[in-house]
Design an enzyme around this catalytic site. Structure first.
Site, mmCIF file in Angstrom:
data_model
loop_
_atom_site.group_PDB
_atom_site.id
_atom_site.type_symbol
_atom_site.label_atom_id
_atom_site.label_comp_id
_atom_site.label_asym_id
_atom_site.label_seq_id
_atom_site.Cartn_x
_atom_site.Cartn_y
_atom_site.Cartn_z
ATOM 1 N N ASP A 34 -90.037 9.146 53.684
ATOM 2 C CA ASP A 34 -89.107 8.949 52.564
ATOM 3 C C ASP A 34 -89.848 8.414 51.339
ATOM 4 O O ASP A 34 -90.074 7.205 51.215
ATOM 5 C CB ASP A 34 -88.011 7.960 52.974
ATOM 6 C CG ASP A 34 -87.003 8.594 53.922
ATOM 7 O OD1 ASP A 34 -86.457 9.651 53.574
ATOM 8 O OD2 ASP A 34 -86.767 8.025 55.009
ATOM 9 N N ASP A 179 -79.265 13.569 56.973
ATOM 10 C CA ASP A 179 -80.080 12.364 56.827
ATOM 11 C C ASP A 179 -79.239 11.178 56.365
ATOM 12 O O ASP A 179 -78.665 11.205 55.282
ATOM 13 C CB ASP A 179 -81.188 12.662 55.796
ATOM 14 C CG ASP A 179 -82.146 11.502 55.590
ATOM 15 O OD1 ASP A 179 -82.016 10.470 56.264
ATOM 16 O OD2 ASP A 179 -83.050 11.647 54.729
HETATM 17 C C1 DX5 Z 1 -82.316 7.319 52.915
HETATM 18 C C2 DX5 Z 1 -83.434 8.031 53.636
HETATM 19 C C3 DX5 Z 1 -83.227 8.179 55.113
HETATM 20 C C4 DX5 Z 1 -83.009 6.911 55.866
HETATM 21 C C5 DX5 Z 1 -82.670 7.163 57.313
HETATM 22 O O1 DX5 Z 1 -82.504 7.389 51.559
HETATM 23 O O2 DX5 Z 1 -83.595 9.315 53.100
HETATM 24 O O3 DX5 Z 1 -84.246 8.991 55.673
HETATM 25 O O4 DX5 Z 1 -84.081 6.048 55.786
HETATM 26 O O5 DX5 Z 1 -82.505 5.939 57.959
HETATM 27 P P1 DX5 Z 1 -81.197 5.560 58.775
HETATM 28 O O6 DX5 Z 1 -81.170 6.440 59.988
HETATM 29 O O7 DX5 Z 1 -81.421 4.141 59.093
HETATM 30 O O8 DX5 Z 1 -80.008 5.785 57.892
HETATM 31 ZN ZN ZN Z 2 -84.883 10.811 54.163
#
Ligand code: DX5
Ligand code: ZN
Length: 219
Positions: A34, A179
């Protein structure tokens, strides 16, 4: 096929190597990176994600799934090309017009990397339809991008269903990735709506048994 892409955004530095090894053993299908620039979203993860991607590349051959939450897409595509990721996904909202989107798609492909386009919860899924013939994946955000550990926004499930229907009706061959806020308790609803790649962060990295959690998510 159901695939799990583990987001390493919330992994603490002191745990990084242990968790990355653990994810390799647990057979995550991808490492989800990310990249946040502090402009497209408030948080800046540029240095941390570069460091983590380097570490991951040193210890694993598992494919890298790059999610760019940045304004200057080209700059970060250039930065991540060197890691030879499996796919780079950028946000439709980061680009000014159709021509810019098409140029970035072409640029990523010319470097031998697959292309994904992501939309935020408030962006209509129909806005990506015209690019579907040129890309490999659509990433439907199920939370507002910017932070791990948020709650899934239920309305986004309908977007997945709408997109899947359109893809099937037009005979396209595309992955649908989702996501944000995905857990064993809610993954089924996204699967039946048509998603096939699931980004999961905290539910995996904060679990006691990452392998078991990934297996549960997959089944
Ligand atoms: C949010 C990110 C995600 C996130 C996923 O902006 O793109 O990839 O970190 O993490 P969880 O599963 O904790 O929501
Ligand atoms: Zn992400």
């Amino acid at each position: 096929m159901v695939e799990i892409s583990t987001s390493i955004l919330n992994v603490k530095k002191e745990d990084a190597t242990r968790i990355f090894y653990g994810l390799e053993v647990a057979h995550t299908d991808y490492f989800h990176i990310d990249v946040m620039d502090g402009k497209f979203v408030p948080k800046d993860t540029t240095e941390l994600m570069k460091e983590y991607t380097n570490t991951v590349k040193q210890i694993s051959n598992i494919p890298i799934d790059v999610h760019l939450m940045v304004e200057n897409v080209k700059e970060f595509v250039d930065e991540y090309i060197g890691f030879n990721p499996n796919i780079i996904t950028f946000h439709l909202e980061a680009l000014k017009n159709e021509e810019e989107v098409k140029n970035i798609i072409e640029y990523i492909k010319q470097n031998g990397i697959k292309v994904g386009i992501s939309v935020k919860p408030n962006t209509k899924v129909e806005e990506i339809y015209k690019f579907l013939p040129y890309i490999h994946m659509c990433l439907i955000m199920t939370v507002e991008p910017g932070l791990g550990g948020q709650k899934l926004i239920p309305e986004t499930i309908e977007k997945v269903r709408t997109l899947k229907k359109y893809i099937d009706e037009n005979g396209f061959d595309l992955d649908i990735e989702v996501d944000g806020g995905i857990k064993p308790e809610n993954i089924e609803s996204l699967k039946s709506a048509g998603a096939n790649i699931f980004v999961v962060g905290t539910a995996i990295v904060e679990s006691n048994d990452m392998e078991k959690t990934i297996d549960t998510l997959r089944s």
